[in-house]
Write a protein that holds these residues in place. Structure first.
Motif, mmCIF file in Angstrom:
data_model
loop_
_atom_site.group_PDB
_atom_site.id
_atom_site.type_symbol
_atom_site.label_atom_id
_atom_site.label_comp_id
_atom_site.label_asym_id
_atom_site.label_seq_id
_atom_site.Cartn_x
_atom_site.Cartn_y
_atom_site.Cartn_z
ATOM 1 N N SER A 5 -2.299 12.726 -0.652
ATOM 2 C CA SER A 5 -2.252 11.644 0.338
ATOM 3 C C SER A 5 -3.548 11.379 0.985
ATOM 4 N N LEU A 42 -7.977 0.481 -4.262
ATOM 5 C CA LEU A 42 -6.575 0.336 -3.945
ATOM 6 C C LEU A 42 -6.420 -1.097 -3.226
ATOM 7 N N GLN A 91 0.788 4.238 -2.550
ATOM 8 C CA GLN A 91 0.582 5.524 -2.266
ATOM 9 C C GLN A 91 1.664 6.513 -2.840
ATOM 10 N N LYS A 92 2.798 6.108 -2.739
ATOM 11 C CA LYS A 92 3.994 6.813 -3.180
ATOM 12 C C LYS A 92 3.819 7.117 -4.577
ATOM 13 N N PHE A 148 0.811 -1.107 0.340
ATOM 14 C CA PHE A 148 -0.049 -0.015 -0.049
ATOM 15 C C PHE A 148 0.819 1.205 0.014
ATOM 16 N N GLU A 149 1.894 1.256 0.738
ATOM 17 C CA GLU A 149 3.056 2.401 0.739
ATOM 18 C C GLU A 149 3.514 2.704 -0.624
ATOM 19 N N ILE A 162 -6.040 9.124 -0.469
ATOM 20 C CA ILE A 162 -5.596 7.771 -0.689
ATOM 21 C C ILE A 162 -5.889 6.794 0.477
ATOM 22 N N SER A 163 -6.500 5.759 0.280
ATOM 23 C CA SER A 163 -6.776 4.739 1.140
ATOM 24 C C SER A 163 -6.969 3.279 0.597
ATOM 25 N N SER A 193 -10.212 3.755 -1.540
ATOM 26 C CA SER A 193 -10.223 4.470 -2.602
ATOM 27 C C SER A 193 -10.592 3.929 -3.977
#
Length: 84
Positions: free
Chosen positions: A22, A68, A11-12, A7-8, A25-26, A29
């Motif tokens: 950010s 996501l 997100q990046k 997930f990181e 973003i979850s 999402s």
């Protein structure tokens, strides 16, 4: 690689490649509706995921993807399956 790490990475990528805030973003999402990712952006995202994780998502994977969290599940399952 843990689901949190995947997930990181996502997100990046979304922040750096598509300039998405950010806070939007979850895991829940929706890729196309909430984040406004189009099919060309999705290809860039798949390429980024491959560079970071070693797993290249297939087009067939993306047919089932809505959020996501769906991407995280697919990548995590494939990394475990392939011991990457």
């Amino acid at each position: 690689m843990s689901k949190e790490q995947i997930f990181e990475i996502l997100q990046k990528a979304l922040v750096e490649l598509f300039e998405i805030e950010s806070s939007k973003i979850s895991l829940s999402s929706k890729i196309y509706e909430d984040l406004e990712i189009d099919s060309i952006d999705a290809i860039d995202l798949v390429d980024y995921i491959k560079k970071q994780t070693g797993y290249k998502m297939q087009a067939s994977d993306f047919k089932e993807v809505k959020t996501l969290g769906d991407i995280v599940k697919i990548v995590s399952a494939q990394l475990e399956k392939n011991n990457i």
